[in-house]
Design an enzyme around this catalytic site. Sequence first.
Site, mmCIF file in Angstrom:
data_model
loop_
_atom_site.group_PDB
_atom_site.id
_atom_site.type_symbol
_atom_site.label_atom_id
_atom_site.label_comp_id
_atom_site.label_asym_id
_atom_site.label_seq_id
_atom_site.Cartn_x
_atom_site.Cartn_y
_atom_site.Cartn_z
ATOM 1 N N LYS A 1 1.335 4.158 -3.004
ATOM 2 C CA LYS A 1 0.986 5.577 -2.869
ATOM 3 C C LYS A 1 2.220 6.462 -3.130
ATOM 4 C CE LYS A 1 -3.442 5.112 -1.951
ATOM 5 N NZ LYS A 1 -4.468 5.531 -2.901
ATOM 6 N N TYR B 1 0.831 -1.208 0.000
ATOM 7 C CA TYR B 1 0.000 0.000 0.000
ATOM 8 C C TYR B 1 0.865 1.256 0.000
ATOM 9 C CZ TYR B 1 -3.683 3.293 1.347
ATOM 10 O OH TYR B 1 -4.563 4.359 1.379
HETATM 11 P P1 NAP Z 1 -13.281 2.359 0.629
HETATM 12 O O1 NAP Z 1 -14.416 2.849 1.454
HETATM 13 O O2 NAP Z 1 -12.865 0.941 0.688
HETATM 14 O O3 NAP Z 1 -13.570 2.784 -0.877
HETATM 15 C C1 NAP Z 1 -12.753 2.362 -1.926
HETATM 16 C C2 NAP Z 1 -13.494 2.628 -3.214
HETATM 17 O O4 NAP Z 1 -12.656 2.221 -4.291
HETATM 18 C C3 NAP Z 1 -14.788 1.821 -3.327
HETATM 19 O O5 NAP Z 1 -15.756 2.584 -3.993
HETATM 20 C C4 NAP Z 1 -14.357 0.643 -4.183
HETATM 21 O O6 NAP Z 1 -15.424 0.037 -4.884
HETATM 22 C C5 NAP Z 1 -13.426 1.376 -5.119
HETATM 23 N N1 NAP Z 1 -12.616 0.466 -5.922
HETATM 24 C C6 NAP Z 1 -11.681 -0.424 -5.543
HETATM 25 N N2 NAP Z 1 -11.205 -1.097 -6.610
HETATM 26 C C7 NAP Z 1 -11.853 -0.594 -7.695
HETATM 27 C C8 NAP Z 1 -11.827 -0.867 -9.077
HETATM 28 N N3 NAP Z 1 -11.024 -1.815 -9.594
HETATM 29 N N4 NAP Z 1 -12.625 -0.141 -9.911
HETATM 30 C C9 NAP Z 1 -13.437 0.806 -9.429
HETATM 31 N N5 NAP Z 1 -13.545 1.090 -8.114
HETATM 32 C C10 NAP Z 1 -12.756 0.391 -7.265
HETATM 33 O O7 NAP Z 1 -11.932 3.168 0.972
HETATM 34 P P2 NAP Z 1 -11.627 4.720 1.185
HETATM 35 O O8 NAP Z 1 -10.896 4.819 2.459
HETATM 36 O O9 NAP Z 1 -12.808 5.560 0.919
HETATM 37 O O10 NAP Z 1 -10.533 4.908 0.033
HETATM 38 C C11 NAP Z 1 -10.639 5.869 -0.994
HETATM 39 C C12 NAP Z 1 -9.236 6.336 -1.348
HETATM 40 O O11 NAP Z 1 -8.666 7.028 -0.232
HETATM 41 C C13 NAP Z 1 -8.256 5.207 -1.681
HETATM 42 O O12 NAP Z 1 -7.441 5.576 -2.756
HETATM 43 C C14 NAP Z 1 -7.428 5.094 -0.400
HETATM 44 O O13 NAP Z 1 -6.163 4.540 -0.634
HETATM 45 C C15 NAP Z 1 -7.369 6.544 0.015
HETATM 46 N N6 NAP Z 1 -7.019 6.793 1.411
HETATM 47 C C16 NAP Z 1 -7.803 6.348 2.399
HETATM 48 C C17 NAP Z 1 -7.464 6.634 3.715
HETATM 49 C C18 NAP Z 1 -8.296 6.183 4.878
HETATM 50 O O14 NAP Z 1 -7.855 6.383 6.022
HETATM 51 N N7 NAP Z 1 -9.458 5.618 4.675
HETATM 52 C C19 NAP Z 1 -6.307 7.379 4.006
HETATM 53 C C20 NAP Z 1 -5.517 7.810 2.954
HETATM 54 C C21 NAP Z 1 -5.897 7.519 1.654
HETATM 55 P P3 NAP Z 1 -16.243 -1.248 -4.293
HETATM 56 O O15 NAP Z 1 -17.242 -0.687 -3.321
HETATM 57 O O16 NAP Z 1 -16.845 -1.848 -5.506
HETATM 58 O O17 NAP Z 1 -15.227 -2.130 -3.607
#
Ligand code: NAP
Length: 242
Positions: A169, A165
């Site tokens: 990033k 991961y």
């Molecule tokens: P999340 O709730 O798991 O959402 C991830 C999203 O990405 C979901 O809509 C998922 O769709 C989608 N996705 C994954 N693989 C995909 C694919 N092949 N095609 C299209 N959509 C896909 O996670 P989140 O925390 O909101 O993450 C969103 C972004 O923020 C990510 O890039 C993550 O790395 C980043 N981020 C998160 C955090 C944190 O603390 N949460 C911190 C820093 C960065 P499905 O519902 O179909 O699985």
Amino acid sequence: MSEAKIALVTGANKGIGYEIARGLGRTGATVLVGARDAGRGTAAADKLRAEGISAVPVELDVTDEVSVSAAAALVERDYSRLDILVNNAGVLLERGQRPSGVPVGALRRTFATNVFAVVAVTNAMLPLVRRSAAGRIVNVSSGLGSLALTSDPDGPYAAFPLLAYNASKSALNAVTVAYANELRGTPVKVNAADPGYCATDLNGHSGPRTAEQGAVAAVRLATLPDDGPTAGFFSEDGAEPW
Ligand code: NAP
């Protein structure tokens, strides 16, 4: 009245992506709600529309070339341009392994979504973004992609030794700078956003921040004025170290 901006957010059916779509919708943009599952995308767009947001579901699996081309063709047909692209879809596949215990396959799958798919989606959408008077591309990165932060043994980030991961990033940050440099001298700005540690499905809802808070940095970068930065990495609080 000026024409509504057209924004595409990948992985917008839930979590931070949903909140980015909501935040952009509240600025008056028409939001294309990217989701790999049509049902989940439609449900999310319906929820946004119930709030008065102009939201349209777009089926988009970012790792599937055919799906990416079809989404670009749909945007071309229905809008002929794209003002905002937010590459938000991401995965965290490792669970508690030490870096040396992460299978290479997990690294490949993580990079497929978090890095290679961002390149594929950006390339497919770039001709449409170039047609915008003020194109903005935002890549949703992470503080865990910051080499400066994760290499500090006394800082909070060293406690998250997620090989695949974190490396994905860091690579995404490099991709962000590469596109920003290519597009310098055009109206298109390309930046990376750090949402902070937010409670979402990605991390078993362990983060202290909400997804709505996590969306703030990306929404700001997606709506930068013409004299705003490019090739940067920003959290809600300002510039992040690479
Ligand atoms: P999340 O709730 O798991 O959402 C991830 C999203 O990405 C979901 O809509 C998922 O769709 C989608 N996705 C994954 N693989 C995909 C694919 N092949 N095609 C299209 N959509 C896909 O996670 P989140 O925390 O909101 O993450 C969103 C972004 O923020 C990510 O890039 C993550 O790395 C980043 N981020 C998160 C955090 C944190 O603390 N949460 C911190 C820093 C960065 P499905 O519902 O179909 O699985």
